[in-house]
Scaffold this active site. Structure first.
Site, PDB file in Angstrom:
ATOM      1  N   ASN A  96       0.922  -1.356  -0.005  1.00 15.67           N
ATOM      2  CA  ASN A  96       0.217  -0.077  -0.426  1.00 15.67           C
ATOM      3  C   ASN A  96       0.748   1.406   0.297  1.00 15.67           C
ATOM      4  O   ASN A  96       1.671   1.698   1.311  1.00 15.67           O
ATOM      5  CB  ASN A  96      -1.122   0.244   1.234  1.00 15.67           C
ATOM      6  CG  ASN A  96      -1.547   1.416   1.456  1.00 15.67           C
ATOM      7  OD1 ASN A  96      -1.364   1.824   1.321  1.00 15.67           O
ATOM      8  ND2 ASN A  96      -2.772   1.090   1.815  1.00 15.67           N
TER       9      ASN A  96
ATOM     10  N   ASP B 180       0.252   4.379  -0.681  1.00 16.34           N
ATOM     11  CA  ASP B 180      -0.780   5.682  -0.058  1.00 16.34           C
ATOM     12  C   ASP B 180       0.208   6.671   1.298  1.00 16.34           C
ATOM     13  O   ASP B 180      -0.354   7.614   0.528  1.00 16.34           O
ATOM     14  CB  ASP B 180      -1.814   5.430   0.970  1.00 16.34           C
ATOM     15  CG  ASP B 180      -3.000   4.589   0.594  1.00 16.34           C
ATOM     16  OD1 ASP B 180      -3.197   4.363  -1.103  1.00 16.34           O
ATOM     17  OD2 ASP B 180      -3.779   4.202   0.970  1.00 16.34           O
ATOM     18  N   HIS B 181       0.703   6.213   1.980  1.00 12.78           N
ATOM     19  CA  HIS B 181       1.654   7.358   2.394  1.00 12.78           C
ATOM     20  C   HIS B 181       2.887   7.820   1.590  1.00 12.78           C
ATOM     21  O   HIS B 181       3.564   9.491   2.218  1.00 12.78           O
ATOM     22  CB  HIS B 181       2.218   7.020   4.264  1.00 12.78           C
ATOM     23  CG  HIS B 181       0.737   6.449   4.768  1.00 12.78           C
ATOM     24  ND1 HIS B 181       0.135   7.390   5.468  1.00 12.78           N
ATOM     25  CD2 HIS B 181       0.224   5.282   5.225  1.00 12.78           C
ATOM     26  CE1 HIS B 181      -1.221   6.618   5.566  1.00 12.78           C
ATOM     27  NE2 HIS B 181      -1.130   5.623   5.516  1.00 12.78           N
TER      28      HIS B 181
ATOM     29  N   HIS C 152      -5.918   3.496  -1.769  1.00  9.03           N
ATOM     30  CA  HIS C 152      -7.058   3.548  -1.153  1.00  9.03           C
ATOM     31  C   HIS C 152      -7.127   5.057  -1.609  1.00  9.03           C
ATOM     32  O   HIS C 152      -6.503   6.350  -0.818  1.00  9.03           O
ATOM     33  CB  HIS C 152      -6.651   3.563   0.042  1.00  9.03           C
ATOM     34  CG  HIS C 152      -8.277   3.604   1.082  1.00  9.03           C
ATOM     35  ND1 HIS C 152      -8.117   3.885   3.037  1.00  9.03           N
ATOM     36  CD2 HIS C 152      -9.467   4.754   0.538  1.00  9.03           C
ATOM     37  CE1 HIS C 152      -9.872   3.803   3.096  1.00  9.03           C
ATOM     38  NE2 HIS C 152     -10.666   4.678   1.968  1.00  9.03           N
TER      39      HIS C 152
ATOM     40  N   ARG D  33      -9.383   7.928  -0.363  1.00  9.13           N
ATOM     41  CA  ARG D  33     -10.040   8.400   0.009  1.00  9.13           C
ATOM     42  C   ARG D  33     -10.784  10.247   0.029  1.00  9.13           C
ATOM     43  O   ARG D  33     -10.344  10.901  -1.214  1.00  9.13           O
ATOM     44  CB  ARG D  33      -9.415   8.530   1.164  1.00  9.13           C
ATOM     45  CG  ARG D  33      -9.138   7.910   2.551  1.00  9.13           C
ATOM     46  CD  ARG D  33      -8.252   8.380   3.348  1.00  9.13           C
ATOM     47  NE  ARG D  33      -7.849   7.511   4.298  1.00  9.13           N
ATOM     48  CZ  ARG D  33      -9.259   7.165   5.125  1.00  9.13           C
ATOM     49  NH1 ARG D  33     -10.036   7.266   5.750  1.00  9.13           N
ATOM     50  NH2 ARG D  33      -9.222   5.965   5.983  1.00  9.13           N
TER      51      ARG D  33
ATOM     52  N   ARG E 140      -6.811  12.777   1.007  1.00  7.34           N
ATOM     53  CA  ARG E 140      -5.155  13.284   2.025  1.00  7.34           C
ATOM     54  C   ARG E 140      -4.935  12.811   1.283  1.00  7.34           C
ATOM     55  O   ARG E 140      -2.803  12.559   1.982  1.00  7.34           O
ATOM     56  CB  ARG E 140      -6.451  12.703   3.321  1.00  7.34           C
ATOM     57  CG  ARG E 140      -6.025  11.182   3.722  1.00  7.34           C
ATOM     58  CD  ARG E 140      -5.781  11.147   5.029  1.00  7.34           C
ATOM     59  NE  ARG E 140      -7.409  11.535   6.024  1.00  7.34           N
ATOM     60  CZ  ARG E 140      -8.293  10.571   6.877  1.00  7.34           C
ATOM     61  NH1 ARG E 140      -7.453  10.065   7.425  1.00  7.34           N
ATOM     62  NH2 ARG E 140      -9.279  10.817   6.723  1.00  7.34           N
ATOM     63  N   HIS E 141      -4.327  10.912   0.565  1.00 13.42           N
ATOM     64  CA  HIS E 141      -3.152  11.356  -0.266  1.00 13.42           C
ATOM     65  C   HIS E 141      -3.130  10.912  -1.211  1.00 13.42           C
ATOM     66  O   HIS E 141      -2.274  11.515  -2.226  1.00 13.42           O
ATOM     67  CB  HIS E 141      -3.140   9.840   1.436  1.00 13.42           C
ATOM     68  CG  HIS E 141      -4.075   8.523   1.743  1.00 13.42           C
ATOM     69  ND1 HIS E 141      -4.504   7.698   0.811  1.00 13.42           N
ATOM     70  CD2 HIS E 141      -3.908   8.910   2.448  1.00 13.42           C
ATOM     71  CE1 HIS E 141      -5.540   7.104   1.402  1.00 13.42           C
ATOM     72  NE2 HIS E 141      -4.761   7.703   3.295  1.00 13.42           N
TER      73      HIS E 141
ATOM     74  N   GLU F 218      -8.123   0.367  -2.578  1.00 14.00           N
ATOM     75  CA  GLU F 218      -8.999   0.717  -1.668  1.00 14.00           C
ATOM     76  C   GLU F 218     -10.676   1.153  -1.861  1.00 14.00           C
ATOM     77  O   GLU F 218     -10.059   2.730  -2.105  1.00 14.00           O
ATOM     78  CB  GLU F 218      -8.596   1.002  -0.662  1.00 14.00           C
ATOM     79  CG  GLU F 218      -7.746  -0.896   0.107  1.00 14.00           C
ATOM     80  CD  GLU F 218      -6.913  -0.026   1.000  1.00 14.00           C
ATOM     81  OE1 GLU F 218      -6.576   0.729   1.997  1.00 14.00           O
ATOM     82  OE2 GLU F 218      -6.002  -0.992   1.089  1.00 14.00           O
TER      83      GLU F 218
ATOM     84  N   THR G 254      -8.347   3.295   8.409  1.00 13.56           N
ATOM     85  CA  THR G 254      -9.140   2.524   8.342  1.00 13.56           C
ATOM     86  C   THR G 254      -9.517   1.537  10.117  1.00 13.56           C
ATOM     87  O   THR G 254      -8.620   0.394   9.638  1.00 13.56           O
ATOM     88  CB  THR G 254      -9.680   1.309   7.286  1.00 13.56           C
ATOM     89  OG1 THR G 254      -9.104   2.475   6.428  1.00 13.56           O
ATOM     90  CG2 THR G 254     -11.067   0.804   7.235  1.00 13.56           C
TER      91      THR G 254
ATOM     92  N   GLU H 102     -11.135  -9.274   2.973  1.00 16.66           N
ATOM     93  CA  GLU H 102      -9.226  -9.100   3.859  1.00 16.66           C
ATOM     94  C   GLU H 102      -9.555  -8.592   4.888  1.00 16.66           C
ATOM     95  O   GLU H 102     -10.490  -8.388   6.005  1.00 16.66           O
ATOM     96  CB  GLU H 102      -8.624  -7.671   2.919  1.00 16.66           C
ATOM     97  CG  GLU H 102      -7.934  -7.184   3.698  1.00 16.66           C
ATOM     98  CD  GLU H 102      -6.853  -6.890   3.149  1.00 16.66           C
ATOM     99  OE1 GLU H 102      -6.791  -6.456   1.992  1.00 16.66           O
ATOM    100  OE2 GLU H 102      -5.986  -5.470   3.729  1.00 16.66           O
TER     101      GLU H 102
ATOM    102  N   HIS I 150      -3.588  -4.883   7.873  1.00 17.40           N
ATOM    103  CA  HIS I 150      -3.593  -3.308   9.161  1.00 17.40           C
ATOM    104  C   HIS I 150      -2.545  -3.769   9.788  1.00 17.40           C
ATOM    105  O   HIS I 150      -2.717  -4.728  10.775  1.00 17.40           O
ATOM    106  CB  HIS I 150      -5.059  -3.161   9.046  1.00 17.40           C
ATOM    107  CG  HIS I 150      -5.341  -1.608   9.902  1.00 17.40           C
ATOM    108  ND1 HIS I 150      -4.384  -1.140  10.586  1.00 17.40           N
ATOM    109  CD2 HIS I 150      -5.634  -0.608   8.887  1.00 17.40           C
ATOM    110  CE1 HIS I 150      -5.208  -0.074  10.799  1.00 17.40           C
ATOM    111  NE2 HIS I 150      -5.912  -0.026   9.822  1.00 17.40           N
ATOM    112  N   GLY I 151      -1.904  -2.749  10.171  1.00 12.03           N
ATOM    113  CA  GLY I 151      -0.996  -2.430  11.358  1.00 12.03           C
ATOM    114  C   GLY I 151      -0.093  -3.609  11.350  1.00 12.03           C
ATOM    115  O   GLY I 151       1.047  -3.873  12.365  1.00 12.03           O
TER     116      GLY I 151
ATOM    117  N   GLY J 182       1.085  -1.242   4.469  1.00 13.32           N
ATOM    118  CA  GLY J 182       1.744   0.024   4.454  1.00 13.32           C
ATOM    119  C   GLY J 182       2.011   1.057   4.529  1.00 13.32           C
ATOM    120  O   GLY J 182       3.511   1.348   4.914  1.00 13.32           O
TER     121      GLY J 182
HETATM  122  N1  PXP Z   1      -5.751  -3.387   4.257  1.00 16.62           N
HETATM  123  C1  PXP Z   1      -6.474  -2.564   3.730  1.00 16.62           C
HETATM  124  C2  PXP Z   1      -8.144  -2.812   3.597  1.00 16.62           C
HETATM  125  C3  PXP Z   1      -6.378  -0.899   4.518  1.00 16.62           C
HETATM  126  O1  PXP Z   1      -7.732   0.125   4.269  1.00 16.62           O
HETATM  127  C4  PXP Z   1      -5.123  -0.913   5.101  1.00 16.62           C
HETATM  128  C5  PXP Z   1      -4.586   0.684   5.387  1.00 16.62           C
HETATM  129  O2  PXP Z   1      -4.623   1.465   4.403  1.00 16.62           O
HETATM  130  C6  PXP Z   1      -4.764  -1.500   4.752  1.00 16.62           C
HETATM  131  C7  PXP Z   1      -4.301  -3.063   4.456  1.00 16.62           C
HETATM  132  C8  PXP Z   1      -3.008  -1.184   5.009  1.00 16.62           C
HETATM  133  O3  PXP Z   1      -2.666  -1.327   6.208  1.00 16.62           O
HETATM  134  P1  PXP Z   1      -1.667  -0.169   6.425  1.00 16.62           P
HETATM  135  O4  PXP Z   1      -1.050   0.883   6.385  1.00 16.62           O
HETATM  136  O5  PXP Z   1      -1.855  -0.407   8.519  1.00 16.62           O
HETATM  137  O6  PXP Z   1      -0.233  -1.276   6.354  1.00 16.62           O
END
Ligand code: PXP
Length: 248
Positions: free
Chosen positions: A11, A13-14, A47, A49, A53-54, A74, A105, A155, A199-200, A221
């Protein structure tokens, strides 16, 4: 453990978050996508949004043009996002809950409570050949809802697991969360739904998740982009890949 290869979706995004902090063009998420492709990442996740924002609208086509990797978009379950997905036709669309004020999220999609709203959206995306994924909490009623909606992928939200991993003395909670994710991955697979997770996830907590044999893909991400500041994105993706492969 021997098993099938687990795909890594990165991911990006950042990278765009940092770019947007100064309003210019640098650092460009497209360059991140190219690096992910060059080091053997399996997909790009982004993603779009509601508040942009990203990742921004114009990034999507640029990312798609820059690499052959599948794009996992996303998106919130809104008419605006469905129209954008239909225009760009990403490989996959992962429907996520979105609240404007949240930092990330924070919870899963309530697929069970929102069947009527989600059903036409899932159908429109699927009709366009887009692989629909639902980002859900690891709960049986959400898997059942995904089955009713005909989603080919879920997911599983690993946020609670990641949070438990950070708590001092959180061993018991970690074990509970891990079991929930493993059980729900098995339930999804048994019912013909491909389970993904994300996520995380970090170098420290990824391996017990990667060891769950039914999982086909992890989307990671924030941690990777953070590590990229210190080691470079190529090294960060390679390290995550190694840890995932070791766990299988
Ligand atoms: N999967 C989904 C559906 C998410 O919304 C996110 C965060 O945008 C991630 C994975 C990745 O999470 P992280 O950035 O915490 O690794």
């Amino acid at each position: 453990m021997a098993g099938t290869k687990l795909r890594l979706g990165v991911n990006i995004d950042h990278v765009a978050t940092i770019r947007n902090a100064r309003g210019g063009l640098h650092p460009d998420p497209v360059r991140a996508a190219e690096i992910v492709a060059a080091v053997g990442g399996d997909g790009i996740t982004a993603h779009l949004r509601e508040d942009r924002r990203h990742i921004r609208d114009e990034d999507l086509a640029r990312i798609q043009a820059a690499t052959n990797l599948p794009l996992n978009l996303e998106m919130a379950a809104t008419d605006e996002m469905v129209e954008i997905a239909l225009r760009h036709r990403p490989h996959a669309a992962c429907i996520v809950p979105e609240r404007r004020e949240e930092r990330t999220t924070e919870g899963g999609l309530d697929a069970a409570g929102q069947h009527n709203r989600l059903a036409p959206i899932v159908a429109r995306l699927a009709d366009a050949g887009i692989r629909v994924s639902l980002f859900i909490a690891p709960e049986a009623r959400q898997i059942e809802a995904a089955m009713q909606l005909g989603a080919p992928v879920v997911e599983l939200h690993t946020g609670e697991y990641a949070h438990a991993c950070q708590e001092p003395g959180g061993g018991e909670a970690v074990a509970v969360e891990l079991k929930r994710i493993a059980d729900m991955a098995a339930l999804a697979a048994k019912n013909g739904i491909e389970p993904h997770a994300g996520h995380g996830l970090t170098y420290d907590n990824v391996q017990p998740i990667a060891a769950i044999p039914q999982l086909a893909e992890l989307n990671i991400g924030h941690y990777l982009i953070g590590e990229a500041i210190f080691t470079g994105l190529d090294a960060a993706v390679r390290r995550m890949r190694e840890l995932m492969d070791e766990a299988r």
